[in-house]
Design an enzyme around this catalytic site. Structure first.
Site, mmCIF file in Angstrom:
data_model
loop_
_atom_site.group_PDB
_atom_site.id
_atom_site.type_symbol
_atom_site.label_atom_id
_atom_site.label_comp_id
_atom_site.label_asym_id
_atom_site.label_seq_id
_atom_site.Cartn_x
_atom_site.Cartn_y
_atom_site.Cartn_z
ATOM 1 N N SER A 267 0.842 -1.193 0.000
ATOM 2 C CA SER A 267 0.000 0.000 0.000
ATOM 3 C C SER A 267 0.878 1.244 0.000
ATOM 4 C CB SER A 267 -0.918 0.004 1.219
ATOM 5 O OG SER A 267 -0.158 0.321 2.364
ATOM 6 N N LYS A 268 0.225 2.377 -0.103
ATOM 7 C CA LYS A 268 0.921 3.662 -0.222
ATOM 8 C C LYS A 268 1.956 3.892 0.880
ATOM 9 C CE LYS A 268 -2.118 6.486 -2.972
ATOM 10 N NZ LYS A 268 -1.619 5.765 -4.126
ATOM 11 N N ARG A 269 1.660 3.355 2.067
ATOM 12 C CA ARG A 269 2.604 3.642 3.153
ATOM 13 C C ARG A 269 3.962 2.969 2.930
ATOM 14 N NH1 ARG A 269 2.510 -0.663 7.054
ATOM 15 N NH2 ARG A 269 0.856 -2.070 6.358
ATOM 16 N N HIS A 270 4.038 1.993 2.012
ATOM 17 C CA HIS A 270 5.322 1.350 1.711
ATOM 18 C C HIS A 270 6.105 2.114 0.645
ATOM 19 C CE1 HIS A 270 2.709 -2.027 3.090
ATOM 20 N NE2 HIS A 270 3.728 -2.130 3.912
ATOM 21 N N GLY A 271 5.410 2.949 -0.112
ATOM 22 C CA GLY A 271 6.060 3.677 -1.210
ATOM 23 C C GLY A 271 5.071 3.784 -2.362
#
Ligand code: GLU
Length: 491
Positions: A267-271
């Protein structure tokens, strides 16, 4: 009648030409997971001289939008995954946007009702919720009770009078084992009793995903469906619909999921997660597509760096890993740096321009610009790294970093810089290598290390203590600018 038989990669005989598709929903920018599915379909088609179809699944009109559809087109194209048939290029089995196919689905739903494979369901949302709650209370898996399955004409009429609008449900046969041989995962079995009659047409007259996808794949003659394993639970339902329609069931292949490095859902929090986001960040699409291929596929010769055509030659769907793959951003970064190193200088110079919009490129001639790229490309991991790395090539004076200031202000620094100014008018900038060599030796004899001589010059000219090849920098900046920059920091 003759059928042309041909061998496909896993050795099976096929009657028809291979037709595969990618069917993204335009409710977001193209996700790397969908890009991987698109790539594997594309590779399978290429390897087997088949056709790769793009269908836009925009039946959810509220969540779909044109900008996302355009993003899907652009991202697939940027990755080199060109489709043979699709909304923009047409083909014999269009339209290729589900929203333009709304008149097709009710006919088939009606046909299923007439043949007894489906029925009208008048249950309200509240009634269905109550059923669900009951299952939760009894701790049993929820399956629709099927209470509208055998309504009489009078009962249906009564519901209609009440203003209820029916949905259409598929009648799932009892005690049936649904088996299919997954191209990736091998034999998979499902018990129909756990499925429950499912809705194929909503009460507002639009088809559900499971129904629209079967009708479209059938009419578009798609014979191999390669997609993420999050769709496995849909497959038995879809097989039942194919069978009820009397259509040939396609072959299915379900790919393992793509997980983040911490093994959770990517998800976005990983990149970055969307292809266009990776591009904006400075990844080369050639590197991205190569990396994405490795999420499930391994090269037979162990050499992981390959372009799409080479991968297609080596691709066998039955050798694709059935387990999940981890999206290692570090590996992608490494791969991107490798691709940047290999790129033709002029091509790289062009690709870097979008990351240099904050500078006035007019300050440099074409030759100077190419030279700048040549001497700054080595450490690039992302194309966007260039933005900061070339800052000192632009403007009159550089910003001086603290560390650089120390080398400028020191006694050695000032001595070196004053000496440069004394000599610079006589320096031939076409011959800087030798000139600097000689200059370093001169100071070495006075006990000043070559490293410190160069650090003083670099700090004054670029405002930094690290960077590209010094001769190259001086050559690009030219004598006047170098002189001015040094004069400005002499005390
Ligand atoms: N529109 C569906 C999705 O994006 C397609 C699934 C399928 O390939 O059947 O997940």
């Amino acid at each position: 009648m003759f059928f042309r038989c041909k061998m496909i990669s896993n050795g099976e005989k096929e009657m028809d030409d291979i037709r595969v598709r990618i069917a993204p929903s335009p409710s977001g920018n193209l996700h790397v997971g969908t890009a991987r599915t698109a790539l594997f379909n594309y590779l399978f088609a290429k390897k087997n001289n088949g056709k790769f179809v793009l269908r836009i699944e925009d039946t959810d009109l509220e969540r779909s939008n044109e900008a996302y559809t355009q993003n899907i087109f652009d991202s697939l194209k940027a990755l080199g995954l060109n489709w043979d048939e699709g909304p923009d290029v047409g083909g014999n089995y269009g339209p290729y946007k589900q929203s333009e196919r709304f008149d097709i689905y009710p006919k088939y739903a009606q046909m299923l009702v007439e043949k007894g494979f489906a029925y009208e369901c008048f249950c309200t949302q509240e009634e269905l919720e109550a059923e669900k709650e009951e299952s939760v209370k009894n701790k049993t898996a929820h399956v629709y009770s099927g209470r509208c399955r055998n309504l009489s004409e009078e009962e249906k009429e009564k519901f209609r009078q009440e203003g209820r609008k029916p949905s259409i449900r598929f009648h799932v046969p009892k005690d049936k084992e649904i088996v299919f041989n997954d191209l990736v995962k091998g034999e998979l079995k499902f018990n129909s009793n756990l499925i429950g009659d499912f809705v194929i047409m909503k009460s507002n007259g639009t088809p559900t995903y499971n129904f629209a996808v079967v009708i479209d794949d059938m009419l578009m003659k798609i014979n191999h469906i390669i997609r993420g394993e999050d769709h496995i639970s849909n497959t038995p339902k879809q097989i039942l619909i194919y069978e009820a329609l009397g259509a040939e069931v396609p072959k299915f292949g379900h790919l393992g999921m793509i997980l983040a490095p911490d093994r959770s859902k990517l998800s976005k929090r990983h990149g970055a997660t969307a292809v266009s986001e990776f591009v904006e960040k400075g990844y080369l699409t050639e590197a991205l597509v190569n990396f994405v291929a490795l999420l499930g596929w391994s090269p037979s010769d162990g050499n992981e760096i390959k372009n799409v055509e080479e991968i297609a030659q080596d691709f066998r769907i039955n050798e694709v890993s059935s387990s999940n793959s981890v999206f290692e951003y570090d590996k992608l970064n490494w791969m991107n740096s490798q691709y940047i190193k290999k790129l033709d200088l002029e091509v790289l110079a062009e690709k870097l321009k979008p990351y240099l919009t904050q500078y006035n490129l007019e300050e440099l001639t074409k030759e100077q610009y190419l030279k700048m790229v040549e001497i700054t490309r080595e450490p690039l991991t992302l194309l966007s790294d260039i933005t900061n790395d070339v800052k000192y090539f632009f403007g009159e004076y550089p910003e001086i970093e603290e560390e650089a200031n120390v080398h400028i202000d020191s006694e050695i620094g000032q001595t070196v810089l004053k000496e440069v100014i004394k000599r610079i008018d006589d320096w031939n900038f076409a011959n800087l290598h030798e000139i600097l060599e000689e200059f370093r030796s001169y100071f070495k004899e006075q006990g000043i290390k070559a490293k410190n001589t160069m650090l003083a010059i670099r700090s004054a000219v670029t405002g930094r203590t690290r960077g590209a090849d010094m001769c190259g920098i001086l050559e690009i900046l030219g004598k006047d600018k170098v002189k001015k920059r040094i004069q400005k920091v002499i005390k």
